[in-house]
Motif scaffolding. Structure first.
Motif, PDB file in Angstrom:
ATOM      1  N   ALA A  31       0.850  -1.199   0.000  1.00 53.08           N
ATOM      2  CA  ALA A  31       0.000   0.000   0.000  1.00 53.08           C
ATOM      3  C   ALA A  31       0.882   1.244   0.000  1.00 53.08           C
ATOM      4  O   ALA A  31       1.756   1.391   0.862  1.00 53.08           O
ATOM      5  N   ILE A  32       0.661   2.089  -0.979  1.00 51.82           N
ATOM      6  CA  ILE A  32       1.407   3.353  -1.062  1.00 51.82           C
ATOM      7  C   ILE A  32       0.423   4.466  -0.714  1.00 51.82           C
ATOM      8  O   ILE A  32      -0.506   4.740  -1.472  1.00 51.82           O
ATOM      9  N   HIS A  33       0.621   5.056   0.457  1.00 45.86           N
ATOM     10  CA  HIS A  33      -0.316   6.094   0.897  1.00 45.86           C
ATOM     11  C   HIS A  33      -0.002   7.426   0.250  1.00 45.86           C
ATOM     12  O   HIS A  33      -0.864   8.065  -0.334  1.00 45.86           O
ATOM     13  N   SER A  34       1.275   7.847   0.348  1.00 46.79           N
ATOM     14  CA  SER A  34       1.641   9.156  -0.214  1.00 46.79           C
ATOM     15  C   SER A  34       3.079   9.157  -0.688  1.00 46.79           C
ATOM     16  O   SER A  34       3.967   8.655   0.014  1.00 46.79           O
ATOM     17  N   THR A  35       3.306   9.726  -1.875  1.00 47.50           N
ATOM     18  CA  THR A  35       4.681   9.945  -2.347  1.00 47.50           C
ATOM     19  C   THR A  35       4.932  11.448  -2.491  1.00 47.50           C
ATOM     20  O   THR A  35       5.821  11.867  -3.225  1.00 47.50           O
ATOM     21  N   HIS A  36       4.137  12.230  -1.781  1.00 43.34           N
ATOM     22  CA  HIS A  36       4.248  13.691  -1.881  1.00 43.34           C
ATOM     23  C   HIS A  36       5.670  14.166  -1.546  1.00 43.34           C
ATOM     24  O   HIS A  36       6.193  15.070  -2.185  1.00 43.34           O
ATOM     25  N   LEU A  37       6.280  13.561  -0.517  1.00 46.85           N
ATOM     26  CA  LEU A  37       7.603  14.017  -0.072  1.00 46.85           C
ATOM     27  C   LEU A  37       8.748  13.173  -0.632  1.00 46.85           C
ATOM     28  O   LEU A  37       9.912  13.496  -0.426  1.00 46.85           O
ATOM     29  N   GLY A  38       8.436  12.070  -1.319  1.00 48.77           N
ATOM     30  CA  GLY A  38       9.484  11.196  -1.847  1.00 48.77           C
ATOM     31  C   GLY A  38       8.954   9.783  -1.961  1.00 48.77           C
ATOM     32  O   GLY A  38       7.760   9.535  -1.759  1.00 48.77           O
ATOM     33  N   PRO A  39       9.846   8.816  -2.272  1.00 46.29           N
ATOM     34  CA  PRO A  39       9.386   7.431  -2.393  1.00 46.29           C
ATOM     35  C   PRO A  39       8.718   6.965  -1.106  1.00 46.29           C
ATOM     36  O   PRO A  39       9.141   7.330  -0.011  1.00 46.29           O
ATOM     37  N   ALA A  40       7.666   6.169  -1.233  1.00 45.65           N
ATOM     38  CA  ALA A  40       6.937   5.687  -0.058  1.00 45.65           C
ATOM     39  C   ALA A  40       7.793   4.657   0.674  1.00 45.65           C
ATOM     40  O   ALA A  40       8.189   3.653   0.085  1.00 45.65           O
ATOM     41  N   ALA A  41       8.094   4.931   1.959  1.00 42.15           N
ATOM     42  CA  ALA A  41       8.941   4.011   2.714  1.00 42.15           C
ATOM     43  C   ALA A  41       8.204   3.468   3.924  1.00 42.15           C
ATOM     44  O   ALA A  41       7.462   4.200   4.591  1.00 42.15           O
ATOM     45  N   GLY A  42       8.425   2.200   4.205  1.00 39.85           N
ATOM     46  CA  GLY A  42       7.812   1.548   5.368  1.00 39.85           C
ATOM     47  C   GLY A  42       8.072   0.051   5.272  1.00 39.85           C
ATOM     48  O   GLY A  42       8.226  -0.488   4.176  1.00 39.85           O
ATOM     49  N   GLY A  43       8.123  -0.597   6.400  1.00 37.37           N
ATOM     50  CA  GLY A  43       8.546  -1.999   6.439  1.00 37.37           C
ATOM     51  C   GLY A  43       7.541  -2.983   5.862  1.00 37.37           C
ATOM     52  O   GLY A  43       6.422  -2.628   5.486  1.00 37.37           O
ATOM     53  N   THR A  44       7.988  -4.228   5.830  1.00 41.34           N
ATOM     54  CA  THR A  44       7.141  -5.344   5.390  1.00 41.34           C
ATOM     55  C   THR A  44       6.786  -6.195   6.601  1.00 41.34           C
ATOM     56  O   THR A  44       7.673  -6.614   7.355  1.00 41.34           O
ATOM     57  N   ARG A  45       5.507  -6.425   6.788  1.00 41.03           N
ATOM     58  CA  ARG A  45       5.032  -7.259   7.891  1.00 41.03           C
ATOM     59  C   ARG A  45       4.697  -8.643   7.352  1.00 41.03           C
ATOM     60  O   ARG A  45       4.033  -8.755   6.311  1.00 41.03           O
ATOM     61  N   PHE A  46       5.154  -9.680   8.051  1.00 37.87           N
ATOM     62  CA  PHE A  46       4.833 -11.062   7.666  1.00 37.87           C
ATOM     63  C   PHE A  46       3.955 -11.618   8.773  1.00 37.87           C
ATOM     64  O   PHE A  46       4.408 -11.789   9.906  1.00 37.87           O
ATOM     65  N   TRP A  47       2.696 -11.878   8.455  1.00 32.04           N
ATOM     66  CA  TRP A  47       1.752 -12.173   9.540  1.00 32.04           C
ATOM     67  C   TRP A  47       0.641 -13.067   9.021  1.00 32.04           C
ATOM     68  O   TRP A  47       0.223 -12.940   7.867  1.00 32.04           O
ATOM     69  N   HIS A  48       0.142 -13.947   9.889  1.00 26.86           N
ATOM     70  CA  HIS A  48      -1.030 -14.738   9.505  1.00 26.86           C
ATOM     71  C   HIS A  48      -2.285 -13.980   9.939  1.00 26.86           C
ATOM     72  O   HIS A  48      -2.487 -13.728  11.130  1.00 26.86           O
TER      73      HIS A  48
END
Ligand code: NAD
Length: 354
Positions: A31-48
């Motif tokens: 999910a990319i919420h906003s790229t207003h300030l630059g590339p969208a950054a945030g981790g990857t969650r591995f979850w059931h």
């Protein structure tokens, strides 16, 4: 069928990718919420997730949170998040991570990933074989990057000091009583920094052995996990789970300040009001816990754009977290607004949504 964009957690996300790789069995959402300030950054969650809807909710909420966190930390990056939908046994294979890396690469740098719950640094090194749009990788000593936990802890420590000065009018931590929920990477780091400045510590963890050993190390007291929120103290510092600040949790608090690293501490936005009504000062979670992403971001900019890799730059930026908190609390004092509301408004303005 309801349209996807009428879902309550959908907040004008720029784009949401569904990833499926039949050969490896990978199912993921980016999910990319906003790229207003630059590339969208945030981790990857591995979850059931019990149902796919819950995975979508997590991806939408967490990616929005990253937009706010990155903007408030003054970083040139937007907000995004990935979730990999694990099966009940949590089966994670190299082929899945490879397929995930290729999917991230296919976005051409619009999304930059890192570790989150369920993803280890070793997993990320594997993903990094398939895309350069990864951070949180091992780095040389003295360079920005690596495990974000200690940097997150450093920011929370500074934030607690600022909250104590603002609410209690005390410039020293000597004798200030802090109750810490969660004694893992972040909570343990915060406790060690606080102990060095003479704070009195009460700690708790569902892993009681971990809590006891930390208490011994920092000269504090360990209590049962279900007793920590009602411990009488100056500062309650949540460093375990999100959504702990609900009606019941807030009613149990016996403190003047809530300041800790857990993400999404308020179960729902209206719980910010309950906290304020009780006269408790709140340090908005995504402002105080930005130390880790500051390190992750500078590591990425260093590797991909040749920007300075110096760890001192990370420390310098983390030391600015108290000023951001102070500007939120000052605005609250002036307007009578709540810290969670003021922080959201500031973040929305920074990402061009006000
Ligand atoms: P961690 O897994 O190292 O530690 C979490 C600890 O909390 C564990 O020891 C666990 O046993 C304990 N715990 C779980 N449920 C509990 C409960 N009900 N009561 C008491 N203890 C409980 O994780 P971490 O990296 O220290 O992260 C802690 C929190 O901070 C998480 O909410 C995470 O999302 C958030 N956070 C972490 C970072 C980071 O850089 N690691 C950055 C921003 C936010």
């Amino acid at each position: 069928m309801t349209a996807f964009w009428t879902e309550p957690d959908y907040d004008d996300h720029e784009i949401v990718h569904f990833v499926r790789d039949r050969d490896s069995g990978l199912t993921a959402i980016i999910a990319i919420h906003s790229t207003h300030l630059g590339p969208a950054a945030g981790g990857t969650r591995f979850w059931h997730y019990a149902e796919p809807k819950a995975a979508m909710r997590d991806a939408l909420r967490l990616s929005r949170g990253m937009s706010y966190k990155n903007a408030m930390a003054g970083l040139p990056i937007g907000g995004g998040k990935a979730v990999i939908l694990a099966d009940e046994d949590g089966t994670k294979t190299e082929a899945m991570l490879a397929a995930f890396g290729k999917a991230v690469d296919g976005l051409g740098g619009r999304y930059v990933t890192a570790e989150d719950v369920g993803i280890s640094p070793a997993d990320m090194e594997l993903v990094a074989q398939y895309t350069q749009h990864v951070s949180g990788l091992p780095v040389e000593e003295g360079d920005a990057g690596g495990d974000p936990g200690p940097f997150t802890a450093m920011g929370i420590f500074h934030g607690i000091k600022a909250a104590v000065a603002h609410k209690l009018g005390r410039d020293e931590l000597d004798g200030v009583h802090v109750a810490l929920q969660g004694t893992g990477s972040v909570g343990g780091g915060v406790a060690r920094l606080l102990a060095k400045e003479g704070a009195r510590l009460t700690v708790a963890d569902i892993d009681t052995g971990r809590a006891k050993s930390l208490a011994k190390e920092v000269g504090g007291e360990a209590v049962a996990a279900d007793a920590i929120m009602s411990t009488q103290c100056d500062v309650f510092s949540p460093n375990a789970l999100g959504a702990i600040l609900d009606e019941e949790g807030i009613a149990r608090l016996d403190c003047s300040i809530v300041a800790g690293g857990a993400n999404n501490q308020l179960a729902r936005p209206e719980h910010g009001k309950l906290l304020a009504d009780r006269g408790i000062l709140y340090a908005p979670d995504y402002v105080i816990n930005a130390g880790g992403i500051i390190s992750v971001c500078l590591e990425y900019l260093c590797r991909t754009q040749g920007q300075p890799c110096d760890i001192n730059e990370v420390r310098k930026r983390i030391a600015q977290i108290p000023d951001r908190l102070q500007s939120i609390w000052t605005k609250c004092d002036e307007t009578g607004e709540r810290p969670d509301v003021v922080a959201d408004e500031m973040a929305q303005e920074l990402i061009g949504r006000k």
